[in-house]
Design an enzyme around this catalytic site. Structure first.
Site, PDB file in Angstrom:
ATOM      1  N   TYR A  48       0.815  -1.213   0.000  1.00  0.00           N
ATOM      2  CA  TYR A  48       0.000   0.000   0.000  1.00  0.00           C
ATOM      3  C   TYR A  48       0.849   1.265   0.000  1.00  0.00           C
ATOM      4  CZ  TYR A  48      -4.694  -1.874   0.958  1.00  0.00           C
ATOM      5  OH  TYR A  48      -5.916  -2.472   0.878  1.00  0.00           O
TER       6      TYR A  48
ATOM      7  N   ASP B 174      -2.439 -18.605   0.829  1.00  0.00           N
ATOM      8  CA  ASP B 174      -3.407 -19.393   0.047  1.00  0.00           C
ATOM      9  C   ASP B 174      -4.037 -20.483   0.915  1.00  0.00           C
ATOM     10  OD1 ASP B 174      -0.747 -20.196   0.084  1.00  0.00           O
ATOM     11  OD2 ASP B 174      -0.850 -21.275  -1.808  1.00  0.00           O
TER      12      ASP B 174
ATOM     13  N   ASP C 205      -6.295  -7.295   4.247  1.00  0.00           N
ATOM     14  CA  ASP C 205      -7.448  -6.683   3.581  1.00  0.00           C
ATOM     15  C   ASP C 205      -8.284  -7.766   2.905  1.00  0.00           C
ATOM     16  OD1 ASP C 205      -9.038  -4.587   2.583  1.00  0.00           O
ATOM     17  OD2 ASP C 205      -7.955  -4.589   0.686  1.00  0.00           O
TER      18      ASP C 205
ATOM     19  N   ASP D 160     -12.152  -9.669   4.259  1.00  0.00           N
ATOM     20  CA  ASP D 160     -13.369  -9.666   3.429  1.00  0.00           C
ATOM     21  C   ASP D 160     -13.877 -11.097   3.281  1.00  0.00           C
ATOM     22  OD1 ASP D 160     -13.168  -6.934   3.027  1.00  0.00           O
ATOM     23  OD2 ASP D 160     -13.657  -7.076   0.895  1.00  0.00           O
TER      24      ASP D 160
HETATM   25  N1  GGG Z   1     -14.570   1.694   5.791  1.00  0.00           N
HETATM   26  C1  GGG Z   1     -13.422   1.338   5.075  1.00  0.00           C
HETATM   27  C2  GGG Z   1     -13.391   1.804   3.654  1.00  0.00           C
HETATM   28  O1  GGG Z   1     -13.921   2.818   3.287  1.00  0.00           O
HETATM   29  N2  GGG Z   1     -12.741   1.021   2.838  1.00  0.00           N
HETATM   30  C3  GGG Z   1     -12.549   1.325   1.456  1.00  0.00           C
HETATM   31  C4  GGG Z   1     -11.203   0.898   0.972  1.00  0.00           C
HETATM   32  O2  GGG Z   1     -10.803   1.311  -0.085  1.00  0.00           O
HETATM   33  N3  GGG Z   1     -10.517   0.075   1.729  1.00  0.00           N
HETATM   34  C5  GGG Z   1      -9.230  -0.411   1.452  1.00  0.00           C
HETATM   35  C6  GGG Z   1      -8.507  -0.741   2.708  1.00  0.00           C
HETATM   36  O3  GGG Z   1      -9.109  -0.863   3.772  1.00  0.00           O
HETATM   37  O4  GGG Z   1      -7.294  -0.877   2.662  1.00  0.00           O
END
Ligand code: GGG
Length: 352
Positions: free
Chosen positions: A142, A222, A246, A250
């Site tokens: 990032y 993985d 990240d 999810d």
């Molecule tokens: N509430 C978190 C949000 O707005 N996430 C959008 C996003 O782009 N997240 C990427 C990350 O959390 O690294």
């Protein structure tokens, strides 16, 4: 107690879900006799429109002088669909994390009892989850430089960089959390391929030796992705780098029922930020259908982590759990077989 918070609703469904979380915060303050002061500021696409910057200095100053930040979501299709945009809403999120030194993103992946179901064939799967993912938040792909494109535009590159200091502080935090939980740390990496992952593994081995009571497990990302679906109950504290965290969280949200269920706390050197893990979900913006529970549960984390008010946090978590037992849920949880409620119906039920 006097609670002074910054409220950053952001984009898309952000304002709708933050409104409900703020109402719940106000109700809890009233019930427990705290005074609440809050100020709202822009971040993300709405901040670009207002000020030209995704994380204006005025927003940063407000965050710095507040005791906690309640944040919604950022992102807009206007930018997602334009690869040439030089200013993007997500830069606001990264700037906030960097400037506030938010190196640890704590994401509890917990299934509420009302949403646990078991497979009739296999008792080890679809049995709910109760683990905590600790995602490194200010390093890795990032933020690594160089990042960019070749002159002819045909080659693009990102750099994954981690220093010992960045890894030590988050891995130590993971062991401290494990000591308060079921005493197991799973470190997720790709050490068979990546040099950064090998440094993570080396440092984790060193820190593990300081916590002999804690069981340490290493998984390639993985394999971890597969295990999270197969046997989520095998995890207690998962610690990992920025990008893997990240993606895995999810995935983890699916086990809990919906991406709209997962809260988070980002902690570090200055004010902590509390936000749902989901993004701005622009397709639902303005429709009053988004699940507000991730943000409401983030407010619960704010009471506990920023103010040490555990009973207040528990009162929110209990109300959320009861809302599910009562079937007061938005469409992401209700599916097609039961009635679904609007964002504000769910928020008002929790307040009551
Ligand atoms: N509430 C978190 C949000 O707005 N996430 C959008 C996003 O782009 N997240 C990427 C990350 O959390 O690294």
């Amino acid at each position: 107690m006097k609670l002074h918070i910054a409220v950053l609703p952001g984009d898309g469904i952000g304002p709708e879900v933050v409104e409900q979380a703020l109402n719940v915060t106000k109700a809890v303050c009233e019930k427990f006799g705290h005074s609440l002061e809050y100020q709202t500021a822009p971040v993300g696409a709405c901040a670009i429109e207002e000020t030209g910057l995704p994380y204006p200095d005025s927003t940063h100053k407000l965050c710095m002088r507040s005791d906690a930040v309640l944040f919604g979501a950022i992102g807009s299709p206007q930018y997602d669909n334009n690869p040439n945009a030089t200013i993007r809403p997500e830069q606001g999120l990264l700037a906030m994390r960097k400037k506030l030194g938010l190196f640890a993103n704590i994401r509890p992946i917990t299934t509420f009892p009302g949403l646990i179901h078991k497979s009739p064939l296999r008792s080890d799967i679809i049995d709910g989850a109760d683990f905590m993912c600790i995602r490194e938040l200010t390093g890795g792909l990032y933020f690594g430089r160089p990042q960019g494109r070749s002159e002819d535009g045909n080659i693009a590159y990102d750099t994954c960089i981690y220093s010992r200091e960045e890894i030590v502080r988050i891995v130590q935090l993971a062991y401290e959390y494990a000591m308060k939980r079921r005493k197991k740390v799973t470190m997720v990496d790709k050490a068979n391929i990546l040099a950064t992952s090998r440094l993570w593994r080396e440092i984790t081995q060193e820190i593990a030796s300081e916590y002999p009571e804690v069981e340490t497990e290493f998984l390639f990302v993985d394999n971890a992705a597969m295990r999270m679906i197969q046997c989520p109950k095998s995890f207690d504290v998962v610690v990992t780098e920025n990008m893997f965290g990240d993606i895995l969280t999810d995935e983890g949200s699916v086990i809990t029922g919906s991406l709209g269920m997962l809260p988070s706390a980002s902690i570090g050197l200055h004010t902590s930020v509390f936000e749902p893990i989901h993004g701005s979900y622009p397709q639902a913006a303005g429709k009053n259908i988004a699940n507000p529970l991730a943000t409401i549960l983030s407010a619960a984390m704010m009471f506990e982590y920023a103010f040490g008010l555990k009973e207040e946090a528990l009162s929110i978590q209990t109300a959320v759990s009861e809302s599910m037992n009562a079937g007061i849920v938005t469409e992401d949880i209700a599916g097609t077989s039961t009635k679904s409620y609007h964002t504000d119906d769910v928020g008002e039920w929790i307040v009551q």
